[in-house]
Design a protein around this motif. Sequence first.
Motif, PDB file in Angstrom:
ATOM      1  N   MET A 140       0.684  -1.168  -0.023  1.00 42.80           N
ATOM      2  CA  MET A 140       0.138   0.113   0.194  1.00 42.80           C
ATOM      3  C   MET A 140       0.649   1.161  -0.107  1.00 42.80           C
ATOM      4  O   MET A 140       1.590   1.444   0.600  1.00 42.80           O
ATOM      5  CB  MET A 140      -0.798  -0.102   1.210  1.00 42.80           C
ATOM      6  N   PRO A 141       0.670   2.233  -0.915  1.00 39.51           N
ATOM      7  CA  PRO A 141       1.406   3.574  -0.868  1.00 39.51           C
ATOM      8  C   PRO A 141       1.185   4.114   0.397  1.00 39.51           C
ATOM      9  O   PRO A 141       0.025   4.127   0.976  1.00 39.51           O
ATOM     10  CB  PRO A 141       0.810   4.113  -1.933  1.00 39.51           C
ATOM     11  N   THR A 142       2.205   4.703   1.152  1.00 42.73           N
ATOM     12  CA  THR A 142       2.184   5.576   2.300  1.00 42.73           C
ATOM     13  C   THR A 142       1.226   6.731   2.033  1.00 42.73           C
ATOM     14  O   THR A 142       0.369   6.878   3.128  1.00 42.73           O
ATOM     15  CB  THR A 142       3.546   6.073   2.637  1.00 42.73           C
ATOM     16  N   ALA A 143       1.409   7.176   0.927  1.00 40.21           N
ATOM     17  CA  ALA A 143       0.223   8.372   0.780  1.00 40.21           C
ATOM     18  C   ALA A 143      -1.216   7.684   1.014  1.00 40.21           C
ATOM     19  O   ALA A 143      -2.128   8.617   1.680  1.00 40.21           O
ATOM     20  CB  ALA A 143       0.310   8.971  -0.664  1.00 40.21           C
ATOM     21  N   VAL A 144      -1.575   6.753   0.611  1.00 39.29           N
ATOM     22  CA  VAL A 144      -2.774   6.098   0.747  1.00 39.29           C
ATOM     23  C   VAL A 144      -3.471   5.892   2.191  1.00 39.29           C
ATOM     24  O   VAL A 144      -4.408   6.227   2.607  1.00 39.29           O
ATOM     25  CB  VAL A 144      -3.136   4.513   0.050  1.00 39.29           C
ATOM     26  N   VAL A 145      -2.188   5.313   2.938  1.00 36.74           N
ATOM     27  CA  VAL A 145      -2.284   5.214   4.274  1.00 36.74           C
ATOM     28  C   VAL A 145      -2.622   6.587   5.133  1.00 36.74           C
ATOM     29  O   VAL A 145      -3.527   6.537   5.979  1.00 36.74           O
ATOM     30  CB  VAL A 145      -1.090   4.460   5.254  1.00 36.74           C
ATOM     31  N   GLN A 146      -1.836   7.469   4.596  1.00 37.21           N
ATOM     32  CA  GLN A 146      -1.979   8.870   5.316  1.00 37.21           C
ATOM     33  C   GLN A 146      -3.295   9.178   5.171  1.00 37.21           C
ATOM     34  O   GLN A 146      -3.835   9.612   5.983  1.00 37.21           O
ATOM     35  CB  GLN A 146      -0.988   9.593   4.737  1.00 37.21           C
ATOM     36  N   THR A 147      -3.822   9.364   3.867  1.00 34.54           N
ATOM     37  CA  THR A 147      -5.106   9.877   3.333  1.00 34.54           C
ATOM     38  C   THR A 147      -6.163   8.936   4.273  1.00 34.54           C
ATOM     39  O   THR A 147      -7.383   9.723   4.514  1.00 34.54           O
ATOM     40  CB  THR A 147      -5.304   9.477   2.136  1.00 34.54           C
TER      41      THR A 147
END
Lengths: 194, 188
Positions: A140-147
């Motif tokens: 999972m891209p970190t940006a997705v987790v962040q969002t």
Amino acid sequence: MRARNMKGRNMAATGLLAASMAVFALPALPAEAQEAHWLHVRVEEPGETRVSMNLPLALVEIGLDMADRHVMQGKGTHWGPEGKVSVADLRRMWTELETVGDADFVEIQDGDTHVHVSRRGDQVLMRIDEGLKTRIRMEMPTAVVQTMLGTEGEGLNLRDAVRELARSGSRDILEVQDGETTVRIWIGASGEAR
Amino acid sequence: MKSFAIVAAALTLPLVLLAADPAQPSALTAHPAQPSTSVLVVEVTPEHGPRLVIPVPYIVVRAGVALAPRHIRQIPVPGLAPHMDDLHRALATLQDTPDGVFVEIEGPDEHVVVEKRDGALRVVVLDGDHTRVQAVLPFSLLASARNAFDGETTSLHTGALVRALRDAPRGPLVHLLDGGTEVEIRAW
């Protein structure tokens, strides 16, 4: 003869110009072409059932939106053995982990079971192995987790997370092998499975 | 002969008036390029016995609904109200989506397919050799059916649903095979 040379030079110049334009245009193409618009799910149980789903991500967004409003109804989501870990707790943990950079977050070895959660670059990776029969891989891209964790509130921001996932381009998200049963979830630019 | 014409007109006029909807353009003026549904053909093929083909004029269906009791004309569905906006958005998304298979489930004896093809959502369910359900839901029909929900009374207006049928493209809408009996409903 001179006219033919001029014509040749003009053609060469035009070709060079076209080639230059193509080279300059290339970096812009992948960003446009790579954006994913489809969620694909495959479940296969040899000799039993095969499930194939190809859903537009825009439809998935609507579904998640509906689930958020009508099922979750703004209630917080909790995890953990006794449901004591809230989204706020996860957000705090994520904020701390984000500053660490590449790291192994979780490593559990219990008999045949091996769980490994790590960050490599802009990806969060999860690997679970139970003996030789069960194998789970998630990226999972970190940006997705962040969002998904958002900045406030007790709910997960799933709709925006799906948008962020789409922006990250075609990719595998989850692969599960449990005995002979396999599950694969990925996103792609086309409605056709690759 | 003249009295026959007057009797025929007297019998036909109420049906025409019942079928007419002042809020909607008349069947003669609406969608000039696309012929509207005028007959629903119900075809029943039993395992044994003769095949029945029953053409039901659209106007008779509308008249039947208009004369039906209120609880049939207005079906309360309060649970639908909160989802209407989402359903509209989902329908718009599906309309913009290119043709393709959305869901396919294959089991030893079952096969389910949900796909978008030729401007319609198509659902096929096969269960063994003896059960088959095929439904074709044209997007034009679904778009028209959206108006069947009345947000104020949170009820579904059967009349508006039937009106939506008028916009259905000509062709099969539902095909059922149960045991040896086959039923098909076509818009014509």
